[in-house]
Enzyme design. Structure first.
Site, PDB file in Angstrom:
ATOM      1  N   GLU B  50       0.730  -1.237  -0.119  1.00  0.00           N
ATOM      2  CA  GLU B  50      -0.038  -0.089   0.122  1.00  0.00           C
ATOM      3  C   GLU B  50       0.867   1.189   0.046  1.00  0.00           C
ATOM      4  O   GLU B  50       0.444   2.258  -0.811  1.00  0.00           O
ATOM      5  CB  GLU B  50      -0.986   0.009   1.201  1.00  0.00           C
ATOM      6  CG  GLU B  50      -2.059  -1.070   1.161  1.00  0.00           C
ATOM      7  CD  GLU B  50      -2.947  -0.927   0.241  1.00  0.00           C
ATOM      8  OE1 GLU B  50      -2.930  -0.187  -0.530  1.00  0.00           O
ATOM      9  OE2 GLU B  50      -3.488  -2.398  -0.157  1.00  0.00           O
ATOM     10  N   ASN B  54       1.365   4.012  -3.036  1.00  0.00           N
ATOM     11  CA  ASN B  54       0.860   5.699  -2.690  1.00  0.00           C
ATOM     12  C   ASN B  54       2.180   6.418  -3.276  1.00  0.00           C
ATOM     13  O   ASN B  54       1.855   7.466  -3.931  1.00  0.00           O
ATOM     14  CB  ASN B  54       0.877   5.877  -1.189  1.00  0.00           C
ATOM     15  CG  ASN B  54      -0.644   5.286  -0.657  1.00  0.00           C
ATOM     16  OD1 ASN B  54      -1.562   5.187  -1.754  1.00  0.00           O
ATOM     17  ND2 ASN B  54      -0.911   5.477   0.552  1.00  0.00           N
ATOM     18  N   ARG B 109      -8.751   3.717  -8.033  1.00  0.00           N
ATOM     19  CA  ARG B 109      -8.108   3.662  -6.761  1.00  0.00           C
ATOM     20  C   ARG B 109      -9.371   3.385  -5.656  1.00  0.00           C
ATOM     21  O   ARG B 109     -10.191   4.133  -5.836  1.00  0.00           O
ATOM     22  CB  ARG B 109      -7.093   5.011  -6.350  1.00  0.00           C
ATOM     23  CG  ARG B 109      -5.993   5.081  -7.292  1.00  0.00           C
ATOM     24  CD  ARG B 109      -5.355   3.943  -7.793  1.00  0.00           C
ATOM     25  NE  ARG B 109      -4.918   3.422  -6.778  1.00  0.00           N
ATOM     26  CZ  ARG B 109      -4.138   2.018  -6.752  1.00  0.00           C
ATOM     27  NH1 ARG B 109      -4.306   1.213  -7.806  1.00  0.00           N
ATOM     28  NH2 ARG B 109      -3.697   1.543  -5.741  1.00  0.00           N
TER      29      ARG B 109
END
Lengths: 117, 150
Positions: B50, B54, B109
């Site tokens: 994650e 990002n 997303r």
């Protein structure tokens, strides 16, 4: 590429089996392949089989939600099956089970889908 | 650094999506010395995935010239992970932390990245500076087997 997808058609239902790891890197390929197949006129419903999925992060949730919207626009139903405990936790956290049914395996998913139609 | 039960690693790589699985596997391999369960390994792999995603998507906006730095520190039975980029930074961290919030809905997303990091780790911290980059620091106690920490 550490993700592979098999797609099988049962009349107007597409069964897509994901094998490997679904992350940001592999999500695009899955999105494009599913988008194309769902885009065909006679495809209405989708069973997403995650039995052989070894890893998934929130990029997978994005792809699943995207296909849910696409299927819904066509008036079809989308269900998920073969969810391992880790993936289950992610899907639950994202509230996905509020909009999508989950079944133990493909056979049950297909049966339930046909009953529900 | 010679206290027992203390170990450290740091790694830099290009902000390319191919490196997401590399980052996950590397951190999992490093943390394996704590003998974590499969669930704990999966939690750590997920949060690294994650945070690195990002940095690549939001921090560097897909520019592969960007550099992502990850590090892992083991102290006793606790692992501290950090993921840093020198990208664009987050305008409103509190907003970004809201479940389902995303600045890139067009890219499908889900907006669940920070929520997952918060849920899977015991401690989670974001510091970000507009134009300066973002740094994530998160901690988890590996509770399964604590044989290394005596």
């Amino acid at each position: 590429m550490n993700l592979h997808m098999d797609m099988i058609r049962h009349r107007n239902t597409l069964v897509a089996r994901l094998v490997g790891e679904l992350d940001h890197h592999t999500a695009d390929k899955v999105r494009i392949m599913l988008e194309d197949e769902i885009g065909r006129g006679d495809c209405r419903h989708l069973v997403l089989s995650l039995e052989s999925l070894q890893f998934m992060d929130s990029s997978g949730i994005g792809v699943i939600l995207g296909r849910y919207k696409q299927i819904k626009l066509k008036g079809g139903k989308m269900v998920i099956c073969g969810v391992n405990p880790q993936v289950y936790r992610l899907l639950e956290m994202s509230g996905l089970f509020k909009i999508m049914a989950v079944y133990e395996n493909e056979a049950t998913a297909l049966t339930e889908l046909e009953v529900a139609l | 650094m010679n206290q027992p039960g203390r170990n450290f690693m740091s790694l830099q790589f290009a902000a390319r999506s191919e490196n997401e699985s590399f980052a996950r596997v590397t951190v999992a391999a490093f943390v394996s010395q704590l003998d974590p369960t499969m669930d704990e390994i999966t939690d750590l792999k997920t949060v690294i995935s994650e945070a690195v995603t990002n940095s690549i998507i939001h921090g560097y906006d897909g520019d592969p010239e960007g550099i992502v730095t990850i590090s892992a520190l083991i102290e006793g039975d606790t692992v501290t992970l950090s993921v840093e980029d020198k990208g664009r930074g987050i305008e409103d961290v509190e907003l970004a932390k809201q479940p389902l919030f995303t600045s890139k809905p067009e890219l499908e997303r889900s907006g669940m990245g920070f929520t997952i990091m918060e849920n899977f780790m015991d401690e989670f911290e974001v510091s970000s500076e507009l134009g300066g980059g973002t740094s994530i620091r998160m901690k988890k106690r590996i509770v399964s087997k604590t044989a290394l920490y005596n």
